[in-house]
Design a protein around this motif. Structure first.
Motif, mmCIF file in Angstrom:
data_model
loop_
_atom_site.group_PDB
_atom_site.id
_atom_site.type_symbol
_atom_site.label_atom_id
_atom_site.label_comp_id
_atom_site.label_asym_id
_atom_site.label_seq_id
_atom_site.Cartn_x
_atom_site.Cartn_y
_atom_site.Cartn_z
ATOM 1 N N ALA A 10 0.875 -1.169 0.000
ATOM 2 C CA ALA A 10 0.000 0.000 0.000
ATOM 3 C C ALA A 10 0.912 1.218 0.000
ATOM 4 O O ALA A 10 1.796 1.334 0.846
ATOM 5 N N VAL A 11 0.729 2.099 -0.964
ATOM 6 C CA VAL A 11 1.607 3.258 -1.071
ATOM 7 C C VAL A 11 0.888 4.570 -0.775
ATOM 8 O O VAL A 11 1.537 5.598 -0.613
ATOM 9 N N ASP A 12 -0.425 4.534 -0.684
ATOM 10 C CA ASP A 12 -1.177 5.747 -0.426
ATOM 11 C C ASP A 12 -2.513 5.374 0.199
ATOM 12 O O ASP A 12 -3.316 4.670 -0.405
ATOM 13 N N GLY A 13 -2.724 5.835 1.418
ATOM 14 C CA GLY A 13 -3.980 5.552 2.089
ATOM 15 C C GLY A 13 -3.775 4.754 3.352
ATOM 16 O O GLY A 13 -2.648 4.475 3.737
ATOM 17 N N PRO A 14 -4.847 4.408 4.007
ATOM 18 C CA PRO A 14 -6.208 4.558 3.519
ATOM 19 C C PRO A 14 -6.718 5.998 3.600
ATOM 20 O O PRO A 14 -6.369 6.748 4.497
ATOM 21 N N HIS A 15 -7.530 6.317 2.615
ATOM 22 C CA HIS A 15 -8.234 7.589 2.562
ATOM 23 C C HIS A 15 -9.698 7.279 2.845
ATOM 24 O O HIS A 15 -10.285 6.411 2.208
ATOM 25 N N TYR A 16 -10.279 7.999 3.803
ATOM 26 C CA TYR A 16 -11.653 7.750 4.220
ATOM 27 C C TYR A 16 -12.582 8.844 3.691
ATOM 28 O O TYR A 16 -12.296 10.028 3.849
ATOM 29 N N ILE A 17 -13.688 8.421 3.100
ATOM 30 C CA ILE A 17 -14.700 9.351 2.626
ATOM 31 C C ILE A 17 -16.010 9.024 3.340
ATOM 32 O O ILE A 17 -16.563 7.932 3.171
ATOM 33 N N CYS A 18 -16.481 9.969 4.136
ATOM 34 C CA CYS A 18 -17.772 9.824 4.798
ATOM 35 C C CYS A 18 -18.852 10.343 3.860
ATOM 36 O O CYS A 18 -18.623 11.304 3.127
ATOM 37 N N ARG A 19 -19.991 9.680 3.873
ATOM 38 C CA ARG A 19 -21.098 10.043 2.973
ATOM 39 C C ARG A 19 -20.591 10.214 1.534
ATOM 40 O O ARG A 19 -20.697 11.293 0.955
ATOM 41 N N PRO A 20 -20.034 9.150 0.969
ATOM 42 C CA PRO A 20 -19.379 9.275 -0.335
ATOM 43 C C PRO A 20 -20.317 9.465 -1.517
ATOM 44 O O PRO A 20 -19.895 9.965 -2.562
ATOM 45 N N PHE A 21 -21.582 9.106 -1.370
ATOM 46 C CA PHE A 21 -22.503 9.147 -2.506
ATOM 47 C C PHE A 21 -23.667 10.079 -2.201
ATOM 48 O O PHE A 21 -24.174 10.097 -1.089
ATOM 49 N N SER A 22 -24.090 10.825 -3.203
ATOM 50 C CA SER A 22 -25.135 11.814 -2.981
ATOM 51 C C SER A 22 -26.499 11.401 -3.514
ATOM 52 O O SER A 22 -27.495 12.050 -3.208
ATOM 53 N N MET A 23 -26.549 10.334 -4.320
ATOM 54 C CA MET A 23 -27.848 9.915 -4.849
ATOM 55 C C MET A 23 -27.857 8.420 -5.147
ATOM 56 O O MET A 23 -26.824 7.829 -5.441
ATOM 57 N N GLU A 24 -29.043 7.852 -5.050
ATOM 58 C CA GLU A 24 -29.219 6.433 -5.348
ATOM 59 C C GLU A 24 -29.115 6.210 -6.850
ATOM 60 O O GLU A 24 -29.571 7.040 -7.642
ATOM 61 N N PRO A 25 -28.544 5.079 -7.246
ATOM 62 C CA PRO A 25 -28.521 4.768 -8.674
ATOM 63 C C PRO A 25 -29.908 4.344 -9.147
ATOM 64 O O PRO A 25 -30.742 3.905 -8.356
ATOM 65 N N ASP A 26 -30.139 4.479 -10.419
ATOM 66 C CA ASP A 26 -31.386 4.025 -11.020
ATOM 67 C C ASP A 26 -31.576 2.540 -10.715
ATOM 68 O O ASP A 26 -30.603 1.801 -10.524
ATOM 69 N N TRP A 27 -32.801 2.065 -10.703
ATOM 70 C CA TRP A 27 -33.100 0.685 -10.312
ATOM 71 C C TRP A 27 -32.415 -0.351 -11.198
ATOM 72 O O TRP A 27 -32.121 -1.460 -10.761
ATOM 73 N N ALA A 28 -32.120 -0.041 -12.446
ATOM 74 C CA ALA A 28 -31.513 -1.015 -13.364
ATOM 75 C C ALA A 28 -29.986 -0.956 -13.367
ATOM 76 O O ALA A 28 -29.347 -1.761 -14.043
ATOM 77 N N VAL A 29 -29.389 -0.048 -12.621
ATOM 78 C CA VAL A 29 -27.934 0.087 -12.579
ATOM 79 C C VAL A 29 -27.351 -0.994 -11.680
ATOM 80 O O VAL A 29 -27.838 -1.214 -10.576
ATOM 81 N N THR A 30 -26.303 -1.657 -12.147
ATOM 82 C CA THR A 30 -25.648 -2.671 -11.322
ATOM 83 C C THR A 30 -24.400 -2.142 -10.634
ATOM 84 O O THR A 30 -24.030 -2.618 -9.568
ATOM 85 N N SER A 31 -23.724 -1.167 -11.246
ATOM 86 C CA SER A 31 -22.544 -0.562 -10.632
ATOM 87 C C SER A 31 -22.297 0.808 -11.261
ATOM 88 O O SER A 31 -22.831 1.123 -12.322
ATOM 89 N N VAL A 32 -21.466 1.593 -10.566
ATOM 90 C CA VAL A 32 -21.138 2.935 -11.017
ATOM 91 C C VAL A 32 -19.632 3.117 -10.888
ATOM 92 O O VAL A 32 -19.038 2.698 -9.900
ATOM 93 N N ASN A 33 -19.018 3.759 -11.879
ATOM 94 C CA ASN A 33 -17.601 4.105 -11.802
ATOM 95 C C ASN A 33 -17.473 5.531 -11.289
ATOM 96 O O ASN A 33 -18.179 6.430 -11.749
ATOM 97 N N TYR A 34 -16.563 5.734 -10.341
ATOM 98 C CA TYR A 34 -16.281 7.050 -9.786
ATOM 99 C C TYR A 34 -14.822 7.393 -10.028
ATOM 100 O O TYR A 34 -13.951 6.521 -9.923
ATOM 101 N N LYS A 35 -14.546 8.659 -10.308
ATOM 102 C CA LYS A 35 -13.176 9.110 -10.474
ATOM 103 C C LYS A 35 -12.495 9.149 -9.116
ATOM 104 O O LYS A 35 -12.984 9.783 -8.179
#
Length: 125
Positions: free
Chosen positions: A89-114
């Motif tokens: 491990a060279v960087d981290g851990p980095h913690y993000i609280c409340r990382p997502f702001s909205m629910e995905p659509d019902w048919a979405v299986t996954s989401v890519n985040y930058k």
């Protein structure tokens, strides 16, 4: 290689949590929406979703189930990102609280985040 990176990230987050006085339990095999449950007397429980990525990766993939648990668990849920190079491990851990702001659509299986966008909101252990 992906499984190796995830294991390195899991070990890194577990060690950081224990160093901060938390007891930990690996719940990743239970498919409950997070990977590590962390407990500390006098503190709220933490449900930590661990994402390990090779250094230089641009995105992480988060499943709909993980996002839904993050939304439902609010304060308990934490996204932890660990960047890995070779076998370390060279960087981290980095913690993000409340990382997502909205629910995905019902048919979405996954989401890519930058990763860069997530890390701009992160705290280190």
């Amino acid at each position: 290689r992906r499984a190796e990176i995830e294991q390195i990230a899991m070990r890194t987050v577990t060690a950081a949590e224990q160093q901060n006085g938390y007891s930990t339990r690996d719940v990743s095999a239970e498919k409950c929406g997070w990977d590590i449950s962390a407990y500390k007397a006098g503190c709220p429980d933490r449900h930590i979703e661990v994402k390990g990525r090779g250094r230089g990766a641009d995105t992480i993939t988060v499943t709909r189930n993980e996002i839904m648990y993050a939304m439902n668990q609010a304060e308990k849920f934490v996204l932890a990102i660990v960047l890995v190079d070779d076998d370390n491990a060279v960087d981290g851990p980095h913690y993000i609280c409340r990382p997502f702001s909205m629910e995905p659509d019902w048919a979405v299986t996954s989401v890519n985040y930058k990763i860069a966008d997530l890390l701009s909101r992160a705290e280190t252990a």
